[in-house]
Design a protein around this motif. Structure first.
Motif, PDB file in Angstrom:
ATOM      1  N   CYS A 256      72.251  19.810  51.512  1.00  0.00           N
ATOM      2  CA  CYS A 256      71.114  19.043  52.059  1.00  0.00           C
ATOM      3  C   CYS A 256      71.812  18.243  53.353  1.00  0.00           C
ATOM      4  CB  CYS A 256      70.640  18.018  51.087  1.00  0.00           C
ATOM      5  SG  CYS A 256      69.590  18.829  50.094  1.00  0.00           S
TER       6      CYS A 256
ATOM      7  N   VAL B 270      65.653  13.050  49.806  1.00  0.00           N
ATOM      8  CA  VAL B 270      66.575  14.053  48.977  1.00  0.00           C
ATOM      9  C   VAL B 270      67.370  13.010  48.271  1.00  0.00           C
ATOM     10  CG1 VAL B 270      68.617  15.111  49.208  1.00  0.00           C
ATOM     11  CG2 VAL B 270      66.780  15.464  50.683  1.00  0.00           C
TER      12      VAL B 270
ATOM     13  N   ASN C 275      65.565  18.807  44.859  1.00  0.00           N
ATOM     14  CA  ASN C 275      66.361  18.888  46.154  1.00  0.00           C
ATOM     15  C   ASN C 275      66.037  20.477  46.603  1.00  0.00           C
ATOM     16  OD1 ASN C 275      67.174  16.357  46.187  1.00  0.00           O
ATOM     17  ND2 ASN C 275      69.112  16.672  45.384  1.00  0.00           N
TER      18      ASN C 275
ATOM     19  N   ILE D  91      65.109  21.803  50.483  1.00  0.00           N
ATOM     20  CA  ILE D  91      65.773  22.497  51.339  1.00  0.00           C
ATOM     21  C   ILE D  91      64.742  23.890  51.720  1.00  0.00           C
ATOM     22  CG2 ILE D  91      67.296  24.646  51.271  1.00  0.00           C
ATOM     23  CD1 ILE D  91      69.131  22.643  49.467  1.00  0.00           C
TER      24      ILE D  91
END
Length: 509
Positions: free
Chosen positions: A128, A261, A497, A501
């Motif tokens: 990330c 995130v 997370n 993405i």
């Protein structure tokens, strides 16, 4: 008369299914499959297998990980339900290549590899960061309390559990005595069988409690005081939430303010959040160690609510040079935007129900006078009295006024107390307290800059918990023990997370 279309079950329709065409580009399962196959290093899972020379071939961790994460994304954590999806759902059949792993294989894979999941979580965080999804301007830290696979009915101190065992043993003795007295009486066979089964269960419970008391030591909290243990999962804690008292864990997450995130996640078996900020910050530092982002973290601002505020934590933050903004319990009361906000009612309504509060006394600081609700003048006991780190102006009633007052019951906590009513009017705090670390944090967070930074905390971290518990639907931990629960919490944050993405990181997603 109504007419209906005819139907017949005595027929067959063969539908060809190409598994590779079921995972369509742009879908979450496509992003998940590509990420696991091409971007992540899963060698940390290999140490759990010892079948190089003999033994049956195992399922590929990549395959199991795809199935489990996809099921978690739909709010399904039960291994039996995941097994059924692999038999009945086309998407799961395609993602698993129609292998249909047994539920015990899925459950074992999740519970035995929390360290591998931790490594996987760190890889996702760094990915990330490489994709530009982590701004490193502000990390908001908070916790979410979720029930675990343990019952709060099995909680208690050793003394309480011992008392419970004695109560069970007394019940068993009474039932056995009643059986002996009624041996000659004619009882229905079903009643006798039911009571014997109940005695068997109670004895098993008694043995379980005795074994726990003999093998486990008294559990201590952060302050060193004795806290309730739990026979089923002694690493979990009994904690209060907005939905009542639960037996579970606190899942703490540090969330970046740019795209929400999660940069670090960890589960703790305690309801109080004091002392949890330090391991989270050390976990963030460990994730970004030996990366180009490590130096940038020194400029990152940290925000947390009053649950993490204490002197020891503030001293740690100051020693490490961390730019933190921690609210205290009086933060909102000092905010001018909440000056008209009504204070919460007293929780203990029975205590001080009719007692006069300080606001009902006519106090004039300039003239240093005070008049009680009965209209009597109170004498100035002290202009600046020190109690701890606070300074007060003290007034006290005259004995002859209080002894004969008809409002005595409403003025004193105990109508029989010999001393008259005393009023402490807060003036200030001492100079050493003003120069202390707690006051410095108050001045920092009360500044316009501090309030602006802290105001972003709620909108950064709370949506993450809402996404997992409400949008996805995972509302509890299904494992026992801090090690396993921590792995499951990281798996939930890992899913969050990966969804980030999928939505913002890949150009083709």
């Amino acid at each position: 008369m109504a007419r209906y279309k005819e139907y017949n079950y005595d027929q067959m329709k063969m539908i060809p299914v190409a598994f590779d065409r079921q995972i369509l580009p742009g879908s979450f399962e496509y992003s998940l499959s590509y990420l696991i196959d091409h971007e992540l290093d899963l060698t940390s899972f290999d140490r759990h297998y010892r079948n190089d020379d003999n033994g049956r071939p195992a399922y590929d961790p990549r395959l199991l990980l795809k199935i489990i994460i996809l099921a978690y994304s739909k709010g399904i954590t039960s291994s039996r339900q995941i097994e059924r999806l692999c038999r009945e759902n086309i998407t799961f059949m395609a993602l698993s290549a129609d292998t249909q792993p047994h539920f015990s294989t899925l459950a074992d894979f999740i519970s035995r590899a929390p360290e591998a999941i931790t490594d996987l979580f760190s890889q996702i965080v760094l990915m990330c960061d490489q994709l530009g999804l982590i701004g490193k301007e502000m990390f908001a830290i908070d916790g979410c309390k979720l029930p675990s696979n343990a019952s709060k009915e099995w909680s208690g101190t050793h003394a309480e559990l011992k008392k419970k065992r004695q109560k069970i043993d007394r019940a068993v003795r009474r039932m056995l005595q009643r059986h002996q007295e009624q041996d000659n009486a004619e009882l229905a066979p079903d009643i006798q069988a039911r009571e014997k089964e109940q005695i068997k269960k109670l004895r098993a419970v008694s043995r379980k409690i005795k074994h726990f008391l003999d093998t486990e030591t008294e559990r201590k909290g952060i302050s060193g005081k004795t806290v309730k243990s739990n026979i089923t999962d002694n690493e979990s804690a009994k904690m209060k939430t907005s939905h009542g008292v639960i037996q579970g864990y606190t899942g703490v997450a540090a969330v970046d303010s740019q795209c929400q995130v999660v940069v670090h996640a960890e589960a703790f078996g305690q309801g109080q959040e004091h002392g949890l900020l330090k391991p989270v910050l050390e976990g963030i530092r460990e994730t970004f160690v030996d990366t180009a982002s490590e130096k940038q973290l020194k400029k990152t601002q940290i925000t947390a609510d009053s649950g993490y505020h204490n002197r020891g934590m503030l001293e740690y933050l100051e020693a490490e040079g961390i730019d933190a903004y921690l609210a205290d319990t009086g933060f909102r009361s000092r905010d001018p935007r909440f000056k008209d906000h009504k204070s919460a009612k007293e929780r203990n309504k029975r205590q001080d129900k009719e007692r006069f509060s300080q606001s009902e006394f006519a106090i004039d600081r300039k003239s240093e006078t005070c008049r009680c609700p009965a209209g009597k003048i109170m004498w100035l006991k002290a202009r600046r009295a020190r109690i701890g780190h606070h300074l007060f102006m003290q007034f006290q009633g005259y004995e002859h006024d209080c002894n004969d007052c008809g409002l005595r019951k409403r003025c004193l906590r105990n109508p029989n107390q010999p001393t008259p009513r005393q009023i402490n009017v807060a003036l200030d705090i001492t100079q050493e307290q003003k120069a202390g670390i707690i006051e410095r944090m108050k001045r920092k967070i009360d500044s316009p800059k501090g309030r602006h930074i802290y105001s972003q905390r709620l909108g950064t971290v709370e949506p993450v918990f809402g996404h997992i518990t409400d949008a996805i639907g995972i509302k509890r931990f299904s494992l026992r023990g801090k090690r396993k629960v921590d792995g499951q919490w990281k798996l939930m944050m890992l899913l969050h997370n990966i969804l980030k993405i999928h939505r913002y990181g890949w150009e083709w997603a």
